[in-house]
Write a protein that holds these residues in place. Sequence first.
Motif, PDB file in Angstrom:
ATOM      1  N   GLY A 557     -15.645 -18.905  19.498  1.00  0.00           N
ATOM      2  CA  GLY A 557     -16.119 -19.554  20.721  1.00  0.00           C
ATOM      3  C   GLY A 557     -16.096 -18.581  21.878  1.00  0.00           C
ATOM      4  N   PRO A 558     -16.169 -19.079  23.121  1.00  0.00           N
ATOM      5  CA  PRO A 558     -16.084 -18.194  24.285  1.00  0.00           C
ATOM      6  C   PRO A 558     -14.771 -17.422  24.280  1.00  0.00           C
ATOM      7  CG  PRO A 558     -16.826 -20.379  24.924  1.00  0.00           C
ATOM      8  CD  PRO A 558     -16.381 -20.474  23.501  1.00  0.00           C
ATOM      9  N   ALA A 559     -14.850 -16.119  24.470  1.00  0.00           N
ATOM     10  CA  ALA A 559     -13.655 -15.277  24.436  1.00  0.00           C
ATOM     11  C   ALA A 559     -12.783 -15.537  25.655  1.00  0.00           C
ATOM     12  CB  ALA A 559     -14.053 -13.807  24.387  1.00  0.00           C
ATOM     13  N   GLU A 560     -11.447 -15.539  25.459  1.00  0.00           N
ATOM     14  CA  GLU A 560     -10.524 -15.706  26.570  1.00  0.00           C
ATOM     15  C   GLU A 560     -10.427 -14.439  27.411  1.00  0.00           C
ATOM     16  OE1 GLU A 560      -6.784 -17.011  25.039  1.00  0.00           O
ATOM     17  OE2 GLU A 560      -7.592 -18.834  24.132  1.00  0.00           O
ATOM     18  N   ASP A 561     -10.774 -13.296  26.814  1.00  0.00           N
ATOM     19  CA  ASP A 561     -10.748 -12.014  27.508  1.00  0.00           C
ATOM     20  C   ASP A 561     -11.906 -11.177  26.970  1.00  0.00           C
ATOM     21  OD1 ASP A 561     -10.027  -9.956  29.126  1.00  0.00           O
ATOM     22  OD2 ASP A 561      -8.105  -9.526  28.173  1.00  0.00           O
ATOM     23  N   ASP A 562     -12.247 -10.120  27.716  1.00  0.00           N
ATOM     24  CA  ASP A 562     -13.305  -9.243  27.231  1.00  0.00           C
ATOM     25  C   ASP A 562     -12.943  -8.653  25.876  1.00  0.00           C
ATOM     26  OD1 ASP A 562     -14.199  -9.779  29.757  1.00  0.00           O
ATOM     27  OD2 ASP A 562     -14.857  -7.743  30.159  1.00  0.00           O
ATOM     28  N   VAL A 563     -13.957  -8.383  25.077  1.00  0.00           N
ATOM     29  CA  VAL A 563     -13.753  -7.820  23.745  1.00  0.00           C
ATOM     30  C   VAL A 563     -14.595  -6.557  23.619  1.00  0.00           C
ATOM     31  CG1 VAL A 563     -13.950  -8.170  21.255  1.00  0.00           C
ATOM     32  CG2 VAL A 563     -13.339 -10.098  22.746  1.00  0.00           C
ATOM     33  N   ALA A 564     -13.953  -5.462  23.252  1.00  0.00           N
ATOM     34  CA  ALA A 564     -14.657  -4.228  22.914  1.00  0.00           C
ATOM     35  C   ALA A 564     -14.197  -3.800  21.525  1.00  0.00           C
ATOM     36  CB  ALA A 564     -14.377  -3.134  23.931  1.00  0.00           C
ATOM     37  N   VAL A 565     -15.141  -3.469  20.672  1.00  0.00           N
ATOM     38  CA  VAL A 565     -14.835  -3.090  19.293  1.00  0.00           C
ATOM     39  C   VAL A 565     -15.660  -1.855  18.931  1.00  0.00           C
ATOM     40  CG1 VAL A 565     -14.657  -3.861  16.897  1.00  0.00           C
ATOM     41  CG2 VAL A 565     -14.518  -5.541  18.743  1.00  0.00           C
ATOM     42  N   LEU A 566     -15.009  -0.922  18.249  1.00  0.00           N
ATOM     43  CA  LEU A 566     -15.689   0.271  17.758  1.00  0.00           C
ATOM     44  C   LEU A 566     -15.359   0.426  16.278  1.00  0.00           C
ATOM     45  CD1 LEU A 566     -15.774   3.772  19.450  1.00  0.00           C
ATOM     46  CD2 LEU A 566     -15.214   3.547  17.031  1.00  0.00           C
ATOM     47  N   ALA A 567     -16.378   0.584  15.458  1.00  0.00           N
ATOM     48  CA  ALA A 567     -16.188   0.810  14.022  1.00  0.00           C
ATOM     49  C   ALA A 567     -16.819   2.139  13.649  1.00  0.00           C
ATOM     50  CB  ALA A 567     -16.808  -0.327  13.213  1.00  0.00           C
ATOM     51  N   ALA A 568     -16.123   2.914  12.798  1.00  0.00           N
ATOM     52  CA  ALA A 568     -16.635   4.217  12.377  1.00  0.00           C
ATOM     53  C   ALA A 568     -16.236   4.488  10.927  1.00  0.00           C
ATOM     54  CB  ALA A 568     -16.089   5.327  13.283  1.00  0.00           C
ATOM     55  N   ARG A 569     -17.056   5.270  10.223  1.00  0.00           N
ATOM     56  CA  ARG A 569     -16.709   5.706   8.873  1.00  0.00           C
ATOM     57  C   ARG A 569     -17.446   7.012   8.562  1.00  0.00           C
ATOM     58  NH1 ARG A 569     -19.649   0.870   5.540  1.00  0.00           N
ATOM     59  NH2 ARG A 569     -21.793   1.298   6.207  1.00  0.00           N
ATOM     60  N   PHE A 570     -16.861   7.753   7.615  1.00  0.00           N
ATOM     61  CA  PHE A 570     -17.477   9.005   7.202  1.00  0.00           C
ATOM     62  C   PHE A 570     -18.640   8.716   6.268  1.00  0.00           C
ATOM     63  CE2 PHE A 570     -13.147  11.355   7.541  1.00  0.00           C
ATOM     64  CZ  PHE A 570     -13.226  11.262   8.923  1.00  0.00           C
ATOM     65  N   ARG A 571     -19.703   9.459   6.474  1.00  0.00           N
ATOM     66  CA  ARG A 571     -20.783   9.414   5.495  1.00  0.00           C
ATOM     67  C   ARG A 571     -20.462  10.427   4.391  1.00  0.00           C
ATOM     68  NH1 ARG A 571     -24.225   8.929  10.317  1.00  0.00           N
ATOM     69  NH2 ARG A 571     -25.325   6.935  10.231  1.00  0.00           N
ATOM     70  N   ARG A 572     -21.006  10.217   3.247  1.00  0.00           N
ATOM     71  CA  ARG A 572     -20.741  11.132   2.147  1.00  0.00           C
ATOM     72  C   ARG A 572     -21.409  12.472   2.449  1.00  0.00           C
ATOM     73  NH1 ARG A 572     -18.241   8.289  -1.590  1.00  0.00           N
ATOM     74  NH2 ARG A 572     -18.545   6.028  -1.636  1.00  0.00           N
ATOM     75  N   GLY A 573     -20.690  13.564   2.182  1.00  0.00           N
ATOM     76  CA  GLY A 573     -21.163  14.896   2.521  1.00  0.00           C
ATOM     77  C   GLY A 573     -20.117  15.614   3.346  1.00  0.00           C
ATOM     78  N   ARG A 574     -20.219  16.910   3.524  1.00  0.00           N
ATOM     79  CA  ARG A 574     -19.210  17.671   4.220  1.00  0.00           C
ATOM     80  C   ARG A 574     -19.876  18.571   5.257  1.00  0.00           C
ATOM     81  NH1 ARG A 574     -14.318  17.770   1.797  1.00  0.00           N
ATOM     82  NH2 ARG A 574     -13.777  19.818   2.651  1.00  0.00           N
ATOM     83  N   ALA A 575     -19.130  18.774   6.337  1.00  0.00           N
ATOM     84  CA  ALA A 575     -19.578  19.715   7.371  1.00  0.00           C
ATOM     85  C   ALA A 575     -18.754  20.985   7.241  1.00  0.00           C
ATOM     86  CB  ALA A 575     -19.383  19.110   8.754  1.00  0.00           C
ATOM     87  N   GLY A 576     -19.045  21.975   8.071  1.00  0.00           N
ATOM     88  CA  GLY A 576     -18.276  23.208   8.032  1.00  0.00           C
ATOM     89  C   GLY A 576     -16.823  22.962   8.364  1.00  0.00           C
ATOM     90  N   LEU A 577     -15.904  23.691   7.723  1.00  0.00           N
ATOM     91  CA  LEU A 577     -14.481  23.478   7.933  1.00  0.00           C
ATOM     92  C   LEU A 577     -14.096  23.809   9.367  1.00  0.00           C
ATOM     93  CD1 LEU A 577     -12.923  24.899   4.647  1.00  0.00           C
ATOM     94  CD2 LEU A 577     -13.248  22.515   5.296  1.00  0.00           C
ATOM     95  N   ALA A 578     -13.230  22.947   9.905  1.00  0.00           N
ATOM     96  CA  ALA A 578     -12.747  23.158  11.260  1.00  0.00           C
ATOM     97  C   ALA A 578     -11.366  23.779  11.212  1.00  0.00           C
ATOM     98  CB  ALA A 578     -12.694  21.825  12.005  1.00  0.00           C
TER      99      ALA A 578
END
Length: 582
Positions: A557-578
């Motif tokens: 229902g209506p939120a009692e407070d503001d809501v912020a959500v962030l979702a992230a995941r790695f895609r398959r594959g590799r980048a250069g080593l850090a």
Amino acid sequence: MGTDASRPESPRRDASQPPGRSVLLELVEGTTAGIGILDTELRYLYVNPALAVMNGVPAADHTGRTVAEVLPELDAREDVLRAVLADGRPREVTSSGQTQAAFPLDRRYFHGAYHRLEEGGTVIGIVGIVVEVTASHQQQRDLERARQRLALLDKAATRIGTSLDMDTTCRELAEFLVPVLADVATVEVVPPEQADAPRPYEVPGGMPLRLRRAAMASVPKLRGRVEVFGTAGEYVEYQEDSSIPNCLRNGEPVLLNLLDDEELGRQAPNVDRVALYREIGIHSALVVPLTARGHPIGTVTMVRAGDSPAFTSENVVAAQDLAGRAAISLDNARRYTREHGIAVELQRALLSEPGSPHPDVEVAFRYQPAGSSALVGGDWYDTVRLPYGRTLLALGDVMGHGVEASVDMSQYRSMLRFVASADLPPHRILRRLDTMIAESERDRPATCVLALTDPARGRCSFASAGHLPPAILGTDDHTELLDLPVGPPLGTGIGGYELVTAELEPGRVVLLYTDGLIERRGEDIDVSLGRLSQVSLPSEGGLDALLDRLLSMLVPGPAEDDVAVLAARFRRGRAGLAPHAT
């Protein structure tokens, strides 16, 4: 002292003897109480001057006539008088009605005491002593009406204006008026585009006034029949000289009792409705303005139909009281809606699109402002693209609500981007940010959680400044809350943030969120977190769909407070080593 012998002494009456006939007659004739003597058939034998004045009939015209004949519009309670004749027991009673004397009120009230008269053991009639109590009775009625109005207003205070939503308040007002004052009640409000005009009821000559019908309520027997006039949310146009435009223009109630077809046609939105009104049985209407702080908001229209009586002046007063209370709530709701909209738009503008993450990281965001019970807050999120395929994920919550919190949120977010450009690990970013905020002129603390994603190494490093723990969604639909040490909020200058690094296989989802997602008023935070950990969501599929499903499950229902959500995941594959950050 001596006595003047030349002056004769005044005759002294023996106190043990009753007064003479002349003294009693003088007393009866001179008293302000009405006194009358009736025979056994309740015909007048005698009335004193005071009673003749009360009745508005000369004393001589009473003789030989019954009370009903002399005063046909007065309920003299002859049943009580006959009871006194029958058993000889004195009685007191209040009678009411109108006498022949001119009187400004519709009804007069008299209180009388009646005694049986006997002579030689024979009943010859009764004597009544009457005083007028109209003023006292009117005061009691006024007090009772005032008490009833106050009780009505007290009841209305708990049922009208329970939220800062205009349509909800209008619906509460309409539903309260039915059936207390009306068979049908509608609430019309000035449209938003006209609300700020000095005189929103003014339209070009010949043009109809257009208002939005915010609410309608009716008694059950009319509910299905009044729907022909439209439903809530529709716009209605009114003739220039009809009752509602006149009510708005003059700021005064419009009372329309027992209208004929011609007058009803002039007062209706359009003449085509007269036949429908008559079919339903509508005969009277009362239109009351909704005005707050000198500004017209709209009108409330009450209608009576069928056997319901016409509106009275008392109904008008009660309706004005209720409309006045409701108008304040409506004005507050209107102001809030405008200010809330400005704040939301400002926050959306400040919360511009976050930076683009590296291709190896898939990211999705959601921001949902609170319901009508709170101002927008300082929730925010961001992504900062760093060298070697790494992406910094950030999510925070500036304490407080309103425009000020939104502005501070934008400032803190800019600071974060500046500090993150130095390519520091998350706990050192928080330390530097905490110092900058503490040394600035802003005194509004904020919580923040950072996640530095490193797809090439398959790991993610976390640090928290007073924020809720990140959640990790696995490929088995299991939700895990990360055991992350919580440092103090940003802006305290205390520091002390710790780094936790976790392995993050491709497919697992990192979930960062503000407290509005899980917290409930009066609930322990551990219970709230436990509810999140029990959510089962598949990590497969699009992240946007995953967030939509998460919000529908935890914030239905209506939120009692503001809501912020962030979702992230790695895609398959590799980048250069850090290089390994410390």
